[in-house]
Design a protein around this motif. Structure first.
Motif, PDB file in Angstrom:
ATOM      1  N   ASP A  36      46.288  27.484 -42.347  1.00 44.31           N
ATOM      2  CA  ASP A  36      46.521  26.194 -43.005  1.00 44.31           C
ATOM      3  C   ASP A  36      47.498  26.348 -44.166  1.00 44.31           C
ATOM      4  OD1 ASP A  36      46.147  23.574 -44.172  1.00 44.31           O
ATOM      5  OD2 ASP A  36      44.712  24.491 -45.549  1.00 44.31           O
ATOM      6  N   THR A  59      47.062  18.974 -47.417  1.00 45.93           N
ATOM      7  CA  THR A  59      46.617  18.899 -46.023  1.00 45.93           C
ATOM      8  C   THR A  59      45.678  17.710 -45.861  1.00 45.93           C
ATOM      9  OG1 THR A  59      46.671  21.312 -45.887  1.00 45.93           O
ATOM     10  CG2 THR A  59      45.468  20.158 -44.165  1.00 45.93           C
ATOM     11  N   THR A  60      45.969  16.840 -44.888  1.00 53.19           N
ATOM     12  CA  THR A  60      45.029  15.737 -44.634  1.00 53.19           C
ATOM     13  C   THR A  60      44.095  16.073 -43.481  1.00 53.19           C
ATOM     14  OG1 THR A  60      46.430  14.556 -43.080  1.00 53.19           O
ATOM     15  CG2 THR A  60      46.757  14.072 -45.408  1.00 53.19           C
ATOM     16  N   GLU A  61      44.557  16.896 -42.567  1.00 50.53           N
ATOM     17  CA  GLU A  61      43.692  17.322 -41.460  1.00 50.53           C
ATOM     18  C   GLU A  61      44.335  18.502 -40.781  1.00 50.53           C
ATOM     19  OE1 GLU A  61      44.355  17.220 -37.907  1.00 50.53           O
ATOM     20  OE2 GLU A  61      46.380  16.507 -38.222  1.00 50.53           O
ATOM     21  N   PHE A  62      43.498  19.337 -40.174  1.00 42.78           N
ATOM     22  CA  PHE A  62      44.027  20.355 -39.267  1.00 42.78           C
ATOM     23  C   PHE A  62      43.013  20.642 -38.181  1.00 42.78           C
ATOM     24  CE2 PHE A  62      42.076  23.249 -42.461  1.00 42.78           C
ATOM     25  CZ  PHE A  62      41.354  24.100 -41.651  1.00 42.78           C
ATOM     26  N   LYS A  63      43.535  21.159 -37.083  1.00 41.08           N
ATOM     27  CA  LYS A  63      42.691  21.615 -35.985  1.00 41.08           C
ATOM     28  C   LYS A  63      43.121  23.018 -35.628  1.00 41.08           C
ATOM     29  CE  LYS A  63      41.700  21.489 -31.192  1.00 41.08           C
ATOM     30  NZ  LYS A  63      42.414  21.394 -29.910  1.00 41.08           N
ATOM     31  N   ILE A  64      42.138  23.859 -35.381  1.00 41.31           N
ATOM     32  CA  ILE A  64      42.441  25.238 -35.036  1.00 41.31           C
ATOM     33  C   ILE A  64      41.675  25.645 -33.786  1.00 41.31           C
ATOM     34  CG2 ILE A  64      40.658  26.163 -36.607  1.00 41.31           C
ATOM     35  CD1 ILE A  64      42.707  28.474 -37.208  1.00 41.31           C
ATOM     36  N   ALA A 108      41.312  24.047 -48.988  1.00 41.72           N
ATOM     37  CA  ALA A 108      40.922  23.513 -47.688  1.00 41.72           C
ATOM     38  C   ALA A 108      40.280  24.595 -46.820  1.00 41.72           C
ATOM     39  CB  ALA A 108      42.142  22.920 -46.969  1.00 41.72           C
ATOM     40  N   SER A 111      36.673  24.260 -45.256  1.00 39.90           N
ATOM     41  CA  SER A 111      36.527  24.505 -43.816  1.00 39.90           C
ATOM     42  C   SER A 111      35.515  25.603 -43.552  1.00 39.90           C
ATOM     43  CB  SER A 111      37.863  24.939 -43.217  1.00 39.90           C
ATOM     44  OG  SER A 111      38.838  23.956 -43.438  1.00 39.90           O
ATOM     45  N   PHE A 133      37.808  24.035 -34.151  1.00 36.93           N
ATOM     46  CA  PHE A 133      37.291  22.945 -34.974  1.00 36.93           C
ATOM     47  C   PHE A 133      38.451  22.140 -35.516  1.00 36.93           C
ATOM     48  CE2 PHE A 133      37.482  26.284 -38.313  1.00 36.93           C
ATOM     49  CZ  PHE A 133      38.154  25.624 -39.325  1.00 36.93           C
ATOM     50  N   LYS A 134      38.134  20.899 -35.868  1.00 32.01           N
ATOM     51  CA  LYS A 134      39.104  20.024 -36.521  1.00 32.01           C
ATOM     52  C   LYS A 134      38.429  19.447 -37.751  1.00 32.01           C
ATOM     53  CE  LYS A 134      41.344  15.674 -36.631  1.00 32.01           C
ATOM     54  NZ  LYS A 134      41.059  14.275 -36.324  1.00 32.01           N
ATOM     55  N   ILE A 135      39.185  19.399 -38.828  1.00 27.66           N
ATOM     56  CA  ILE A 135      38.640  18.880 -40.069  1.00 27.66           C
ATOM     57  C   ILE A 135      39.581  17.839 -40.650  1.00 27.66           C
ATOM     58  CG2 ILE A 135      39.634  20.776 -41.459  1.00 27.66           C
ATOM     59  CD1 ILE A 135      36.969  20.625 -43.125  1.00 27.66           C
ATOM     60  N   ASN A 136      39.020  16.696 -41.020  1.00 26.39           N
ATOM     61  CA  ASN A 136      39.759  15.690 -41.789  1.00 26.39           C
ATOM     62  C   ASN A 136      39.361  15.838 -43.246  1.00 26.39           C
ATOM     63  OD1 ASN A 136      39.671  14.094 -38.940  1.00 26.39           O
ATOM     64  ND2 ASN A 136      41.400  13.404 -40.199  1.00 26.39           N
ATOM     65  N   LEU A 137      40.343  16.048 -44.088  1.00 25.51           N
ATOM     66  CA  LEU A 137      40.104  16.210 -45.526  1.00 25.51           C
ATOM     67  C   LEU A 137      40.329  14.848 -46.163  1.00 25.51           C
ATOM     68  CD1 LEU A 137      42.017  19.513 -45.369  1.00 25.51           C
ATOM     69  CD2 LEU A 137      39.588  19.366 -45.948  1.00 25.51           C
ATOM     70  N   LEU A 138      39.253  14.207 -46.613  1.00 27.96           N
ATOM     71  CA  LEU A 138      39.278  12.790 -46.963  1.00 27.96           C
ATOM     72  C   LEU A 138      39.616  12.521 -48.419  1.00 27.96           C
ATOM     73  CD1 LEU A 138      35.975  11.987 -45.066  1.00 27.96           C
ATOM     74  CD2 LEU A 138      38.301  11.713 -44.188  1.00 27.96           C
ATOM     75  N   ALA A 139      39.350  13.498 -49.263  1.00 24.13           N
ATOM     76  CA  ALA A 139      39.592  13.326 -50.697  1.00 24.13           C
ATOM     77  C   ALA A 139      39.687  14.712 -51.312  1.00 24.13           C
ATOM     78  CB  ALA A 139      38.452  12.530 -51.318  1.00 24.13           C
ATOM     79  N   LEU A 176      35.212  15.784 -42.972  1.00 23.31           N
ATOM     80  CA  LEU A 176      34.503  15.554 -41.710  1.00 23.31           C
ATOM     81  C   LEU A 176      35.038  16.560 -40.707  1.00 23.31           C
ATOM     82  CD1 LEU A 176      32.667  13.569 -39.999  1.00 23.31           C
ATOM     83  CD2 LEU A 176      34.803  12.399 -39.413  1.00 23.31           C
ATOM     84  N   SER A 206      34.559  18.493 -36.770  1.00 22.30           N
ATOM     85  CA  SER A 206      33.898  18.610 -35.460  1.00 22.30           C
ATOM     86  C   SER A 206      34.290  19.944 -34.862  1.00 22.30           C
ATOM     87  CB  SER A 206      34.283  17.455 -34.543  1.00 22.30           C
ATOM     88  OG  SER A 206      35.669  17.450 -34.286  1.00 22.30           O
ATOM     89  N   LYS A 217      41.464  13.591 -32.466  1.00 22.77           N
ATOM     90  CA  LYS A 217      40.843  14.678 -31.707  1.00 22.77           C
ATOM     91  C   LYS A 217      39.609  14.119 -31.031  1.00 22.77           C
ATOM     92  CE  LYS A 217      38.105  18.735 -31.742  1.00 22.77           C
ATOM     93  NZ  LYS A 217      36.941  19.282 -32.457  1.00 22.77           N
ATOM     94  N   ASN A 274      36.230  15.224 -28.575  1.00 25.07           N
ATOM     95  CA  ASN A 274      35.382  16.163 -27.842  1.00 25.07           C
ATOM     96  C   ASN A 274      34.742  15.405 -26.694  1.00 25.07           C
ATOM     97  OD1 ASN A 274      35.175  17.594 -30.776  1.00 25.07           O
ATOM     98  ND2 ASN A 274      34.798  19.066 -29.140  1.00 25.07           N
ATOM     99  N   LYS A 298      36.587   6.557 -43.897  1.00 26.06           N
ATOM    100  CA  LYS A 298      37.220   6.530 -45.228  1.00 26.06           C
ATOM    101  C   LYS A 298      38.454   5.639 -45.152  1.00 26.06           C
ATOM    102  CE  LYS A 298      38.904   7.904 -49.308  1.00 26.06           C
ATOM    103  NZ  LYS A 298      40.118   8.689 -49.177  1.00 26.06           N
TER     104      LYS A 298
END
Lengths: 144, 144, 144, 144
Positions: free
Chosen positions: A63, A82-87, B55, B59, B85-91, B131, B133, D86, D88, D106
């Motif tokens: 990231d 970073t607002t989002e990432f997927k790995i 982040a 994560s 995994f995927k993560i949305n970083l909201l704030a 958030l 997943s 994304k 699943n 959000k």
């Protein structure tokens, strides 16, 4: 040239302030326009319970490489978050060292999309262990 | 009861071997069938260049909470590895402490999908900051 | 050679049974080991409310290209199902035609990870409009 | 009341222009502030080669539900575009009908994050078959 150097310098200065990356043993090894490389030596401060490098550490270098790749293309006074990432974790993270290279896929005024690949190097061998895609948002410079 | 306790004990024993989580200052605070909570106190070992929690640290606790939530539903001798995994970083991740709770969404023989929410707590306030997943794959016990 | 031909034939036969892809106007244009290309002509059956191609249509061709790329590397009697994908939509999907190429990133016995890039072609110009990463799971042949 | 009705009406008017959703047989069944539901009846125009509903069709209704959920919270003259999602896929998409509900997680001035769950309903039974998270960007109204 000057601009690129300046941009690379800004990335290096910023990297030195990354407490977490230092805590887990990551180093910045290459900065070019649109592409940044970060390395990690597997060790106690980045392992999970099975002795592999933790997915969180793999994600952190991937990231960060993606984020700084985006940062190199930003004008002065602008930074990225970073607002989002997927790995996708493709294989267990074991080896002499991990090398994460982030590349900008699409640069935009507001949003930039970057991708990182992480390789595990062991002697002569290298193996792709992770693939990350991230969205970065440009914001006005945050004091740091 | 006994089974759940045993499963929770296995999670606690495993968590204690997590070198990286210790390095960044994370603690395991709750383990239930299908749900695990991990906390993190913002500090020098988990910050990025702007002073927010990195982040990668957000994560790490979110992914680990999701993984252990899946682990609690595994039979003895089986463990899980994160495949993606995927993560949305909201704030921005700022606050007195971060609390990540992972919950199993769908348990399967081979693949389990789990979701984590991360809240930042500051005094009386709490705010959803991330958030995640994740897909976990069950594998035969890896010696650790 | 024979094996590859057979694999390509299996992909072509399977593609012809794809009711949805036919409904939205997609065609299979290239099948190689580990790489498959699908095209779509923008039209009434694949548009969203602003006249762009719907993200669901872009996703459908990108996901299908990734899935068939994985399928080409499967032994006879095994097929794949998508377990998850993530797509970054980089630019509005407008053009004479969209071309999605899926490539296998990591082939495994149980899980395969593939990536697709989608380009919009308009006259001489082509523009990357989407990037997808997917996890496919191998299962015993499903009667179709 | 009036505002919500207006927002719901804008969503309904917009949905009627969705050529692809019509082509695959989707219908808009519920619109509330921050939450939208879309249904799909499995049929020839949304199937893949094994007779299941295509992942692209599941994604289309899930992404659209998430997008319109975000849209309900936008001021007049602003609309949203999906920048990434994304999904699943938790179980094969079979049943009498599929029901996708999107909820805003959000809301932000520039970016909104929403999540959709898709259930397959068969007689009395319902089963969660997909989980989607999406980032939407607010843009000035695009003529449609």
């Amino acid at each position: 040239m000057t601009l690129q150097t300046t941009s690379a310098e800004r990335v290096r200065t910023s990297f030195d302030k990354q407490g977490m990356l230092r805590a887990i043993g990551a180093t910045l090894t290459d900065v070019r326009p649109g592409s940044v490389t970060i390395e990690l030596r597997p060790g106690p401060s980045n392992r999970q319970q099975h002795g592999y490098v933790h997915a969180g550490a793999v994600s952190a270098i991937a990231d960060t490489a993606a984020g700084y790749a985006a940062q190199t293309l930003m004008p002065e006074g602008r930074t990225v978050l970073t607002t989002e990432f997927k790995i996708n974790l493709l294989a267990p993270a074991v080896g002499d060292r991990l090398v994460a290279t982030g590349e900008v896929i699409k640069a935009g005024r507001t949003l930039t999309v970057a991708q990182s690949k992480v390789y595990a190097l062991s002697g002569e061998n290298q193996r792709l262990i992770a693939l990350l895609s991230a969205t970065l948002i440009a914001v006005d410079h945050v004091e740091d």
